[in-house]
Design a protein around this motif. Structure first.
Motif, PDB file in Angstrom:
ATOM      1  N   ALA A 119      37.160  41.064  52.965  1.00 41.18           N
ATOM      2  CA  ALA A 119      36.195  40.587  53.961  1.00 41.18           C
ATOM      3  C   ALA A 119      34.821  41.148  53.617  1.00 41.18           C
ATOM      4  CB  ALA A 119      36.610  41.029  55.359  1.00 41.18           C
ATOM      5  N   GLY A 120      33.803  40.344  53.850  1.00 43.52           N
ATOM      6  CA  GLY A 120      32.441  40.793  53.593  1.00 43.52           C
ATOM      7  C   GLY A 120      31.982  40.612  52.157  1.00 43.52           C
ATOM      8  N   LEU A 121      32.779  39.911  51.332  1.00 42.44           N
ATOM      9  CA  LEU A 121      32.413  39.682  49.932  1.00 42.44           C
ATOM     10  C   LEU A 121      32.592  38.208  49.599  1.00 42.44           C
ATOM     11  CD1 LEU A 121      31.690  40.733  47.052  1.00 42.44           C
ATOM     12  CD2 LEU A 121      34.160  41.044  46.690  1.00 42.44           C
ATOM     13  N   THR A 122      31.573  37.626  49.001  1.00 43.05           N
ATOM     14  CA  THR A 122      31.675  36.275  48.453  1.00 43.05           C
ATOM     15  C   THR A 122      31.379  36.364  46.964  1.00 43.05           C
ATOM     16  OG1 THR A 122      30.963  35.212  50.502  1.00 43.05           O
ATOM     17  CG2 THR A 122      30.760  33.922  48.483  1.00 43.05           C
ATOM     18  N   VAL A 123      32.333  35.947  46.143  1.00 42.98           N
ATOM     19  CA  VAL A 123      32.149  35.897  44.697  1.00 42.98           C
ATOM     20  C   VAL A 123      31.897  34.436  44.334  1.00 42.98           C
ATOM     21  CG1 VAL A 123      33.158  36.375  42.435  1.00 42.98           C
ATOM     22  CG2 VAL A 123      33.685  37.882  44.377  1.00 42.98           C
ATOM     23  N   VAL A 124      30.794  34.205  43.624  1.00 45.47           N
ATOM     24  CA  VAL A 124      30.383  32.857  43.264  1.00 45.47           C
ATOM     25  C   VAL A 124      30.572  32.678  41.755  1.00 45.47           C
ATOM     26  CG1 VAL A 124      28.485  31.189  43.240  1.00 45.47           C
ATOM     27  CG2 VAL A 124      28.674  32.840  45.136  1.00 45.47           C
ATOM     28  N   LYS A 125      31.451  31.772  41.379  1.00 45.66           N
ATOM     29  CA  LYS A 125      31.743  31.524  39.965  1.00 45.66           C
ATOM     30  C   LYS A 125      30.647  30.664  39.347  1.00 45.66           C
ATOM     31  CE  LYS A 125      35.310  29.547  36.971  1.00 45.66           C
ATOM     32  NZ  LYS A 125      36.639  28.900  36.979  1.00 45.66           N
ATOM     33  N   VAL A 126      30.002  31.200  38.308  1.00 44.04           N
ATOM     34  CA  VAL A 126      28.928  30.505  37.593  1.00 44.04           C
ATOM     35  C   VAL A 126      29.403  30.260  36.163  1.00 44.04           C
ATOM     36  CG1 VAL A 126      26.540  30.655  36.786  1.00 44.04           C
ATOM     37  CG2 VAL A 126      27.170  31.692  38.984  1.00 44.04           C
ATOM     38  N   ASP A 127      29.297  29.027  35.681  1.00 45.04           N
ATOM     39  CA  ASP A 127      29.707  28.707  34.319  1.00 45.04           C
ATOM     40  C   ASP A 127      28.691  29.303  33.340  1.00 45.04           C
ATOM     41  OD1 ASP A 127      29.889  27.341  31.743  1.00 45.04           O
ATOM     42  OD2 ASP A 127      31.311  26.000  32.746  1.00 45.04           O
ATOM     43  N   PHE A 128      29.116  30.309  32.605  1.00 48.86           N
ATOM     44  CA  PHE A 128      28.239  31.024  31.673  1.00 48.86           C
ATOM     45  C   PHE A 128      27.596  30.084  30.662  1.00 48.86           C
ATOM     46  CE2 PHE A 128      27.500  33.252  27.665  1.00 48.86           C
ATOM     47  CZ  PHE A 128      26.764  34.349  28.074  1.00 48.86           C
ATOM     48  N   ASP A 129      28.368  29.152  30.125  1.00 48.76           N
ATOM     49  CA  ASP A 129      27.873  28.275  29.066  1.00 48.76           C
ATOM     50  C   ASP A 129      26.864  27.242  29.569  1.00 48.76           C
ATOM     51  OD1 ASP A 129      29.372  29.450  26.959  1.00 48.76           O
ATOM     52  OD2 ASP A 129      31.155  28.409  27.689  1.00 48.76           O
ATOM     53  N   ASP A 130      27.005  26.811  30.813  1.00 46.40           N
ATOM     54  CA  ASP A 130      26.140  25.759  31.341  1.00 46.40           C
ATOM     55  C   ASP A 130      24.971  26.266  32.180  1.00 46.40           C
ATOM     56  OD1 ASP A 130      27.709  23.824  30.161  1.00 46.40           O
ATOM     57  OD2 ASP A 130      28.956  23.531  31.936  1.00 46.40           O
ATOM     58  N   ALA A 131      24.925  27.546  32.475  1.00 46.33           N
ATOM     59  CA  ALA A 131      23.912  28.084  33.394  1.00 46.33           C
ATOM     60  C   ALA A 131      22.844  28.897  32.667  1.00 46.33           C
ATOM     61  CB  ALA A 131      24.588  28.911  34.476  1.00 46.33           C
ATOM     62  N   GLY A 132      22.252  28.310  31.630  1.00 50.91           N
ATOM     63  CA  GLY A 132      21.237  29.020  30.851  1.00 50.91           C
ATOM     64  C   GLY A 132      20.057  29.489  31.689  1.00 50.91           C
ATOM     65  N   GLU A 133      19.616  28.658  32.620  1.00 51.57           N
ATOM     66  CA  GLU A 133      18.483  29.029  33.470  1.00 51.57           C
ATOM     67  C   GLU A 133      18.820  30.235  34.358  1.00 51.57           C
ATOM     68  OE1 GLU A 133      16.365  26.798  37.075  1.00 51.57           O
ATOM     69  OE2 GLU A 133      16.146  25.746  35.156  1.00 51.57           O
ATOM     70  N   LEU A 134      20.016  30.240  34.931  1.00 55.71           N
ATOM     71  CA  LEU A 134      20.434  31.393  35.754  1.00 55.71           C
ATOM     72  C   LEU A 134      20.618  32.636  34.897  1.00 55.71           C
ATOM     73  CD1 LEU A 134      23.004  29.903  38.287  1.00 55.71           C
ATOM     74  CD2 LEU A 134      20.766  30.872  38.786  1.00 55.71           C
ATOM     75  N   ARG A 135      21.207  32.472  33.715  1.00 59.91           N
ATOM     76  CA  ARG A 135      21.377  33.624  32.818  1.00 59.91           C
ATOM     77  C   ARG A 135      20.024  34.233  32.496  1.00 59.91           C
ATOM     78  NH1 ARG A 135      24.431  30.490  28.892  1.00 59.91           N
ATOM     79  NH2 ARG A 135      23.072  31.451  27.374  1.00 59.91           N
ATOM     80  N   GLN A 136      19.056  33.387  32.213  1.00 59.95           N
ATOM     81  CA  GLN A 136      17.709  33.878  31.885  1.00 59.95           C
ATOM     82  C   GLN A 136      17.074  34.553  33.101  1.00 59.95           C
ATOM     83  OE1 GLN A 136      14.850  30.873  30.670  1.00 59.95           O
ATOM     84  NE2 GLN A 136      14.029  32.314  29.166  1.00 59.95           N
ATOM     85  N   ARG A 137      17.205  33.939  34.257  1.00 54.57           N
ATOM     86  CA  ARG A 137      16.611  34.500  35.480  1.00 54.57           C
ATOM     87  C   ARG A 137      17.106  35.913  35.761  1.00 54.57           C
ATOM     88  NH1 ARG A 137      17.060  32.029  41.632  1.00 54.57           N
ATOM     89  NH2 ARG A 137      16.065  33.791  42.641  1.00 54.57           N
ATOM     90  N   TYR A 138      18.418  36.139  35.567  1.00 58.49           N
ATOM     91  CA  TYR A 138      19.009  37.444  35.887  1.00 58.49           C
ATOM     92  C   TYR A 138      19.224  38.330  34.656  1.00 58.49           C
ATOM     93  CZ  TYR A 138      19.739  35.353  40.454  1.00 58.49           C
ATOM     94  OH  TYR A 138      19.549  34.739  41.671  1.00 58.49           O
ATOM     95  N   GLY A 139      18.787  37.902  33.500  1.00 53.85           N
ATOM     96  CA  GLY A 139      18.930  38.710  32.294  1.00 53.85           C
ATOM     97  C   GLY A 139      20.373  38.888  31.861  1.00 53.85           C
ATOM     98  N   VAL A 140      21.190  37.880  32.057  1.00 55.99           N
ATOM     99  CA  VAL A 140      22.611  37.934  31.695  1.00 55.99           C
ATOM    100  C   VAL A 140      22.744  37.535  30.230  1.00 55.99           C
ATOM    101  CG1 VAL A 140      24.889  36.918  32.110  1.00 55.99           C
ATOM    102  CG2 VAL A 140      23.385  37.478  34.041  1.00 55.99           C
ATOM    103  N   THR A 141      23.282  38.444  29.426  1.00 58.56           N
ATOM    104  CA  THR A 141      23.434  38.184  27.995  1.00 58.56           C
ATOM    105  C   THR A 141      24.885  38.083  27.554  1.00 58.56           C
ATOM    106  OG1 THR A 141      23.295  40.543  27.520  1.00 58.56           O
ATOM    107  CG2 THR A 141      21.230  39.276  27.422  1.00 58.56           C
ATOM    108  N   ILE A 142      25.802  38.510  28.403  1.00 59.31           N
ATOM    109  CA  ILE A 142      27.227  38.399  28.061  1.00 59.31           C
ATOM    110  C   ILE A 142      27.983  37.838  29.255  1.00 59.31           C
ATOM    111  CG2 ILE A 142      27.209  40.295  26.389  1.00 59.31           C
ATOM    112  CD1 ILE A 142      28.614  42.025  28.520  1.00 59.31           C
ATOM    113  N   GLN A 143      29.064  37.116  28.942  1.00 54.58           N
ATOM    114  CA  GLN A 143      29.944  36.637  29.993  1.00 54.58           C
ATOM    115  C   GLN A 143      30.626  37.841  30.631  1.00 54.58           C
ATOM    116  OE1 GLN A 143      30.240  36.067  26.743  1.00 54.58           O
ATOM    117  NE2 GLN A 143      31.998  37.324  26.324  1.00 54.58           N
TER     118      GLN A 143
END
Length: 173
Positions: A119-143
């Motif tokens: 309770a109190g947690l929402t995990v949102v699944k983001v497709d690493f391969d298709d979410a280049g803009e989100l990866r860039q926004r948050y500085g995500v470099t690895i799955q």
């Protein structure tokens, strides 16, 4: 149960780089939020198996659904659902950058779909391969990267360890 995978972490100039046994990532793409949402929707669940009203509060063997979970229960939802209605995510919101080809990501997914999300947690699944803009926004470099965000989408924390919902919740701020 799978054997632990080696992780190499390097701290350089205050920046933590972690390399896990998941292989290499595709180059970032210029994906729009709408395209990322559409891609996430098309890869999330086989409509013949997943029910759009399935609650994430009971053990499941399906992928995240596109329907919001009850307000007090924890949930595991896809990015298309979150992008369409961020208010559907309750409590602490953590983006999970997932790749189908990543063994650690598959382990996390199995954990999130086979036991209730706290309770109190929402995990949102983001497709690493298709979410280049989100990866860039948050500085995500690895799955297998988790990014906790506030209601405005601002990053609160980021990490690449943990495979269970309880471990994810324990890393949140």
């Amino acid at each position: 149960m799978t054997a632990p995978r080696p992780v190499l972490a390097v701290v350089a100039s205050g920046l933590l780089l972690a390399l896990a046994g998941c292989g290499t990532a595709a180059e970032p793409s210029a994906t729009t939020p709408a395209a990322a949402s559409a891609a996430a929707t098309s890869t999330m669940a086989d409509s013949s198996e997943a029910s759009p009203t399935t609650s994430m509060t009971t053990p499941m063997t399906e992928t995240p659904t596109s329907a919001p979970a009850a307000a007090s229960a924890g949930s595991y939802i896809d990015y298309a659902t979150y992008a369409q209605d961020p208010a559907a995510a309750t409590g602490k919101v953590v983006l999970f950058f997932h790749a189908t080809w990543c063994p650690i990501c598959r382990e996390v997914e199995e954990s999130l779909t086979s036991a209730p999300v706290p309770a109190g947690l929402t995990v949102v699944k983001v497709d690493f391969d298709d979410a280049g803009e989100l990866r860039q926004r948050y500085g995500v470099t690895i799955q297998h990267t988790f990014v906790q965000v506030d209601p405005a989408g601002r990053q609160l924390a980021k990490w690449s360890t943990g495979t269970t919902a309880d471990e994810i919740l324990g890393k949140t701020v």
